[in-house]
Design an enzyme around this catalytic site. Structure first.
Site, PDB file in Angstrom:
ATOM      1  N   LYS A   1       6.698   3.795  -6.471  1.00  0.00           N
ATOM      2  CA  LYS A   1       8.140   3.681  -6.682  1.00  0.00           C
ATOM      3  C   LYS A   1       8.889   4.452  -5.596  1.00  0.00           C
ATOM      4  O   LYS A   1       8.481   5.542  -5.202  1.00  0.00           O
ATOM      5  CB  LYS A   1       8.494   4.217  -8.064  1.00  0.00           C
ATOM      6  CG  LYS A   1       9.938   4.012  -8.496  1.00  0.00           C
ATOM      7  CD  LYS A   1      10.132   4.530  -9.910  1.00  0.00           C
ATOM      8  CE  LYS A   1      11.555   4.431 -10.389  1.00  0.00           C
ATOM      9  NZ  LYS A   1      11.726   4.958 -11.771  1.00  0.00           N
TER      10      LYS A   1
ATOM     11  N   SER B   1      13.811   2.136 -15.006  1.00  0.00           N
ATOM     12  CA  SER B   1      14.159   2.050 -13.602  1.00  0.00           C
ATOM     13  C   SER B   1      12.978   1.703 -12.693  1.00  0.00           C
ATOM     14  O   SER B   1      13.175   1.447 -11.503  1.00  0.00           O
ATOM     15  CB  SER B   1      14.776   3.384 -13.136  1.00  0.00           C
ATOM     16  OG  SER B   1      13.852   4.440 -13.257  1.00  0.00           O
TER      17      SER B   1
ATOM     18  N   SER C   1      11.612   4.716 -18.395  1.00  0.00           N
ATOM     19  CA  SER C   1      11.629   3.972 -17.136  1.00  0.00           C
ATOM     20  C   SER C   1      10.298   3.419 -16.675  1.00  0.00           C
ATOM     21  O   SER C   1      10.261   2.617 -15.733  1.00  0.00           O
ATOM     22  CB  SER C   1      12.226   4.843 -16.021  1.00  0.00           C
ATOM     23  OG  SER C   1      13.610   4.992 -16.200  1.00  0.00           O
TER      24      SER C   1
END
Length: 465
Positions: free
Chosen positions: A84, A159, A183
């Site tokens: 990420k 996210s 997330s």
């Protein structure tokens, strides 16, 4: 076999490297080919680097093919991985999902990225996220809109949006996300993959923050367990990390009979649980009961005042960050995020402190509610995946968190919690089952998730394979 190399698990790849049936170079090429085919639809990656990935794969190939005896660098040597974008990797800017960020290259790897490189994993590139990670959505002012592989009109969640879409889309077996309120679990649920939000501090991360963790995002529990062997290694930069423990992460078999499991189908606030979601979670609970577990209902323990107070605290914190930017950079932040954060501008110190205290209230309530049980089952999210273009299911900056009622408390309580697929809607969208354990029992959560993999019906084929 060469047409489906991108679908192989990390376990399968490592066995194939050991036997020299496959090389990391041909696997990396196959995975990059899948990414190239799917990215025009999914937009899951950031800073994808074919050249660096192939160079790492060639170095790994040399280690596996060395003489008569392979000499792998580590436990993930030659296995493709994505990270990420808010987890720093040296030489790559960290935009935090927003066009408002100045894009200076990171000077060094953050702890999870460092562990993956040390283990020989082949870093393909980074994955997308929304502005500042403050949305459960693939919507960003910097990245292209990330979409759900199961239905391109739907949201992958966030996210860790790109990581979940990449895992479901066949971008190799291993992906790494972060979670501060759901997330990794929410996008895992909506993309049909597996993830573990570990106990706070189990995976060292930098910068650390109350509730913030990194977590593996994979298609199987076994691959996530392989990642935990590497990611849980110590790093002094995380001042909130747990003392290192040599946990037997890949010992996933445990008996179900006699376990006491709580079943919570009402979070106490937020969006109502959709009937299809409720039914799928109840089927999973019934399967555990049929296997010998004692399943009992668990009443909701969260209150409206808890989330409203925490919302005020986060608005204030985010507004402080955004308002410190020059006006031209403030204007680049996603309008939804700006409007939400602006709600913190006029709060008093007493309101902010009271809001912050609700994090402790959630912690106390969650730990107390889970104490009588070995594990707790809940829906990961009350709804299935929503429209791709929306920042959140309500599309309302005054109530943006109505979908995180099941996931948020376990960040505050530091408990491990996983999401694993437990069914599909009539429209074919995945439904997530959340499995919650006691603080520090990360292995136990993996073991119960692995047990569910054996109990659940056969899964549908992955959509883009």
């Amino acid at each position: 076999m060469t047409t489906s190399l991108h679908t192989l698990s990390a376990l399968e790849l490592l066995a194939a490297y050991e036997s020299r049936a496959l090389s990391p170079v041909e696997v990396t090429r196959a995975v990059l080919g899948q990414i190239d085919r799917c990215e025009p639809k999914l937009h899951a990656t950031y800073a994808l680097d074919h050249e660096a990935a192939l160079a790492a794969a060639k170095a790994s190939e040399a280690r596996w093919m060395k003489g008569r005896r392979a000499e792998p660098q580590g436990a993930l040597d030659g296995v493709p991985v994505t990270i990420k974008e808010n987890i720093a990797t040296r030489g790559t800017p960290v935009p935090l999902g927003t066009a408002a960020t100045l894009h200076a290259p990171a000077e060094r790897d953050a702890p999870p990225a460092a562990r993956l490189r040390e283990a020989g994993a082949v870093l393909l590139g980074k994955t997308t996220m929304p502005d500042y990670g403050m949305l459960s959505s693939g919507l960003s002012s910097f990245h292209a809109l990330t979409r759900n592989p199961w239905d391109l009109t739907k949201n992958p969640g966030g996210s860790s949006a790109g990581a979940a879409a990449a895992a479901a889309g066949g971008y190799g077996p291993l992906h790494l996300g972060t979670d501060i309120g759901g997330s990794v679990r929410l996008p895992a649920a909506w993309c049909g993959i597996f993830t573990l939000k570990p106990s706070l501090g189990r995976i060292p991360i930098h910068p650390p923050y109350y509730g913030r963790v990194a977590g593996p995002m994979t298609r199987s529990v076994q691959d996530a367990a392989l990642m935990m062997r590497v990611l849980s290694l110590p790093d002094a930069r995380d001042t909130m990390s747990l003392p290192y423990q040599p946990i037997s992460w890949t010992e996933l078999t445990r008996p179900i009979k006699g376990l006491k499991i709580g079943l919570m189908l009402d979070a106490g606030w937020g969006l109502p649980v959709e009937p299809e979601v409720r039914a799928a979670v109840e089927v999973a609970a019934d399967a555990f009961a049929a296997a010998g577990a004692v399943v009992e209902p668990l009443a909701p323990f969260m209150t409206r005042s808890m989330i409203d107070g925490m919302d005020r605290f986060w608005r204030c914190r985010s507004w402080m960050d955004i308002s410190a930017l020059p006006e031209e950079r403030q204007a680049k932040v996603l309008p939804f995020i700006r409007e939400w954060a602006r709600g913190g501008a006029g709060l008093t110190g007493e309101q902010v402190f009271t809001g912050f205290s609700q994090m402790g209230a959630m912690r106390d309530a969650a730990v107390a509610a889970c104490q009588p049980f070995d594990f707790v089952l809940t829906p990961t999210a009350p709804i299935a995946a929503f429209a791709a273009e929306l920042p959140c299911p309500t599309n309302d900056p005054t109530q943006p968190f109505e979908h995180i009622a099941f996931t948020l408390p376990y960040n505050m309580s530091e408990q491990p919690a996983a999401s694993i697929n437990c069914g599909y809607t009539a429209g074919g969208l995945p439904i997530g089952l959340q499995i919650v354990g006691h603080r520090h029992d990360d292995l136990g959560v993996l073991q119960l998730a692995h047990a569910w993999e054996q109990l659940r019906p056969p899964q549908r084929p992955w959509p883009l394979d």
